[in-house]
Design a protein around this motif. Sequence first.
Motif, PDB file in Angstrom:
ATOM      1  N   SER A 169       0.826  -1.211   0.000  1.00 28.93           N
ATOM      2  CA  SER A 169       0.000   0.000   0.000  1.00 28.93           C
ATOM      3  C   SER A 169       0.858   1.259   0.000  1.00 28.93           C
ATOM      4  O   SER A 169       0.492   2.262  -0.613  1.00 28.93           O
ATOM      5  CB  SER A 169      -0.991  -0.009   1.161  1.00 28.93           C
ATOM      6  OG  SER A 169      -0.321  -0.091   2.388  1.00 28.93           O
ATOM      7  N   PRO A 201      -5.626   0.716  -3.918  1.00 26.07           N
ATOM      8  CA  PRO A 201      -5.823   0.388  -2.506  1.00 26.07           C
ATOM      9  C   PRO A 201      -7.106  -0.398  -2.244  1.00 26.07           C
ATOM     10  O   PRO A 201      -7.139  -1.236  -1.338  1.00 26.07           O
ATOM     11  CB  PRO A 201      -5.867   1.761  -1.821  1.00 26.07           C
ATOM     12  CG  PRO A 201      -6.232   2.721  -2.889  1.00 26.07           C
ATOM     13  CD  PRO A 201      -5.673   2.163  -4.153  1.00 26.07           C
ATOM     14  N   TRP A 202      -8.130  -0.183  -3.049  1.00 28.51           N
ATOM     15  CA  TRP A 202      -9.397  -0.897  -2.835  1.00 28.51           C
ATOM     16  C   TRP A 202      -9.272  -2.367  -3.241  1.00 28.51           C
ATOM     17  O   TRP A 202      -9.786  -3.247  -2.542  1.00 28.51           O
ATOM     18  CB  TRP A 202     -10.527  -0.208  -3.587  1.00 28.51           C
ATOM     19  CG  TRP A 202     -10.750   1.177  -3.068  1.00 28.51           C
ATOM     20  CD1 TRP A 202     -10.412   2.349  -3.689  1.00 28.51           C
ATOM     21  CD2 TRP A 202     -11.301   1.537  -1.800  1.00 28.51           C
ATOM     22  NE1 TRP A 202     -10.725   3.413  -2.880  1.00 28.51           N
ATOM     23  CE2 TRP A 202     -11.283   2.953  -1.716  1.00 28.51           C
ATOM     24  CE3 TRP A 202     -11.809   0.826  -0.733  1.00 28.51           C
ATOM     25  CZ2 TRP A 202     -11.749   3.645  -0.612  1.00 28.51           C
ATOM     26  CZ3 TRP A 202     -12.282   1.516   0.379  1.00 28.51           C
ATOM     27  CH2 TRP A 202     -12.246   2.905   0.425  1.00 28.51           C
ATOM     28  N   MET A 245      -7.067  -3.986  -0.575  1.00 27.12           N
ATOM     29  CA  MET A 245      -7.821  -4.225   0.652  1.00 27.12           C
ATOM     30  C   MET A 245      -8.770  -5.419   0.479  1.00 27.12           C
ATOM     31  O   MET A 245      -8.853  -6.288   1.339  1.00 27.12           O
ATOM     32  CB  MET A 245      -8.613  -2.992   1.061  1.00 27.12           C
ATOM     33  CG  MET A 245      -9.278  -3.162   2.424  1.00 27.12           C
ATOM     34  SD  MET A 245     -10.123  -1.706   2.999  1.00 27.12           S
ATOM     35  CE  MET A 245     -11.604  -1.777   2.030  1.00 27.12           C
ATOM     36  N   GLY A 299      -8.399  -3.099   6.166  1.00 26.47           N
ATOM     37  CA  GLY A 299      -8.556  -1.654   6.015  1.00 26.47           C
ATOM     38  C   GLY A 299      -7.522  -0.870   6.799  1.00 26.47           C
ATOM     39  O   GLY A 299      -6.953   0.112   6.296  1.00 26.47           O
ATOM     40  N   SER A 300      -7.239  -1.296   8.019  1.00 25.30           N
ATOM     41  CA  SER A 300      -6.290  -0.535   8.842  1.00 25.30           C
ATOM     42  C   SER A 300      -4.865  -0.658   8.315  1.00 25.30           C
ATOM     43  O   SER A 300      -4.124   0.330   8.294  1.00 25.30           O
ATOM     44  CB  SER A 300      -6.375  -0.962  10.305  1.00 25.30           C
ATOM     45  OG  SER A 300      -6.027  -2.305  10.464  1.00 25.30           O
ATOM     46  N   ALA A 328      -4.610   1.300   4.973  1.00 25.93           N
ATOM     47  CA  ALA A 328      -4.613   2.741   5.261  1.00 25.93           C
ATOM     48  C   ALA A 328      -3.300   3.173   5.899  1.00 25.93           C
ATOM     49  O   ALA A 328      -2.744   4.225   5.538  1.00 25.93           O
ATOM     50  CB  ALA A 328      -5.784   3.090   6.180  1.00 25.93           C
ATOM     51  N   TRP A 378      -0.661   3.210   3.222  1.00 29.86           N
ATOM     52  CA  TRP A 378      -0.906   4.315   2.296  1.00 29.86           C
ATOM     53  C   TRP A 378      -0.447   5.627   2.929  1.00 29.86           C
ATOM     54  O   TRP A 378       0.221   6.432   2.281  1.00 29.86           O
ATOM     55  CB  TRP A 378      -2.390   4.365   1.950  1.00 29.86           C
ATOM     56  CG  TRP A 378      -2.672   5.096   0.679  1.00 29.86           C
ATOM     57  CD1 TRP A 378      -2.997   6.405   0.546  1.00 29.86           C
ATOM     58  CD2 TRP A 378      -2.632   4.557  -0.637  1.00 29.86           C
ATOM     59  NE1 TRP A 378      -3.174   6.720  -0.771  1.00 29.86           N
ATOM     60  CE2 TRP A 378      -2.954   5.593  -1.527  1.00 29.86           C
ATOM     61  CE3 TRP A 378      -2.366   3.296  -1.153  1.00 29.86           C
ATOM     62  CZ2 TRP A 378      -3.016   5.415  -2.899  1.00 29.86           C
ATOM     63  CZ3 TRP A 378      -2.433   3.107  -2.522  1.00 29.86           C
ATOM     64  CH2 TRP A 378      -2.750   4.163  -3.370  1.00 29.86           C
ATOM     65  N   PHE A 379      -0.783   5.822   4.178  1.00 26.34           N
ATOM     66  CA  PHE A 379      -0.363   7.029   4.896  1.00 26.34           C
ATOM     67  C   PHE A 379       1.155   7.063   5.031  1.00 26.34           C
ATOM     68  O   PHE A 379       1.783   8.095   4.811  1.00 26.34           O
ATOM     69  CB  PHE A 379      -1.026   7.082   6.274  1.00 26.34           C
ATOM     70  CG  PHE A 379      -0.609   8.251   7.100  1.00 26.34           C
ATOM     71  CD1 PHE A 379      -1.068   9.538   6.814  1.00 26.34           C
ATOM     72  CD2 PHE A 379       0.262   8.089   8.162  1.00 26.34           C
ATOM     73  CE1 PHE A 379      -0.671  10.623   7.568  1.00 26.34           C
ATOM     74  CE2 PHE A 379       0.671   9.162   8.925  1.00 26.34           C
ATOM     75  CZ  PHE A 379       0.195  10.438   8.631  1.00 26.34           C
TER      76      PHE A 379
END
Length: 189
Positions: A32, A43-44, A47, A138-139, A142, A145-146
């Motif tokens: 990610s 990302p979707w 995930m 998801g976590s 995310a 990605w962050f």
Amino acid sequence: MAEFWADWGAAAYLLAALWAFFEGETFVLAASAIGAMTGVVDPWLLMGSVWFGSFLGDQTWFTLGRRYGPRIMKKYPKAEAKMASATGMLLQYGTIFILTFRFLYGIRNVAAAACGLAGIGRLRFALLNFCAAGLWAGSFVAAGWFLGGLIGPERLFHAIAGGALLILAIFLFRRFYRRRRLARTVPAL
């Protein structure tokens, strides 16, 4: 890793699902983060694939624990201690444990097997596992990605390597500490 995603395309998401079937935190974070930096990873889709892989992996361990757990515990006494720890947490925390065990490093597969061994209902476990796998997927997507957007491509490898070294150092310290503590409790002959 960006070349891998670019070369393999949709098959890379299948590999991500397979990786998540067994564990996969570091892989998901890295994939990610690469996606945030390069745009080659959706990302979707990531995930969804790791959600599915993680869900199926824990369902498999649950089923194995339910079906073969008692026989395996008799054969492997070391596994019995880990299983007892996971079962104790399951009995103490119940649903919260099922929703969060995949976030506890090193017990994910054992915990799913412990749920099967403890006799948790199949439907109950499947529903909670599905929710937990989505929360986990998801976590971590995310967070990666962050992280990718925050540190940039130049420092990504160093951040992942540093995290892996930190985990290894903690593991080795715990192992050394336990052996030392055990040596102190064993009476001299």
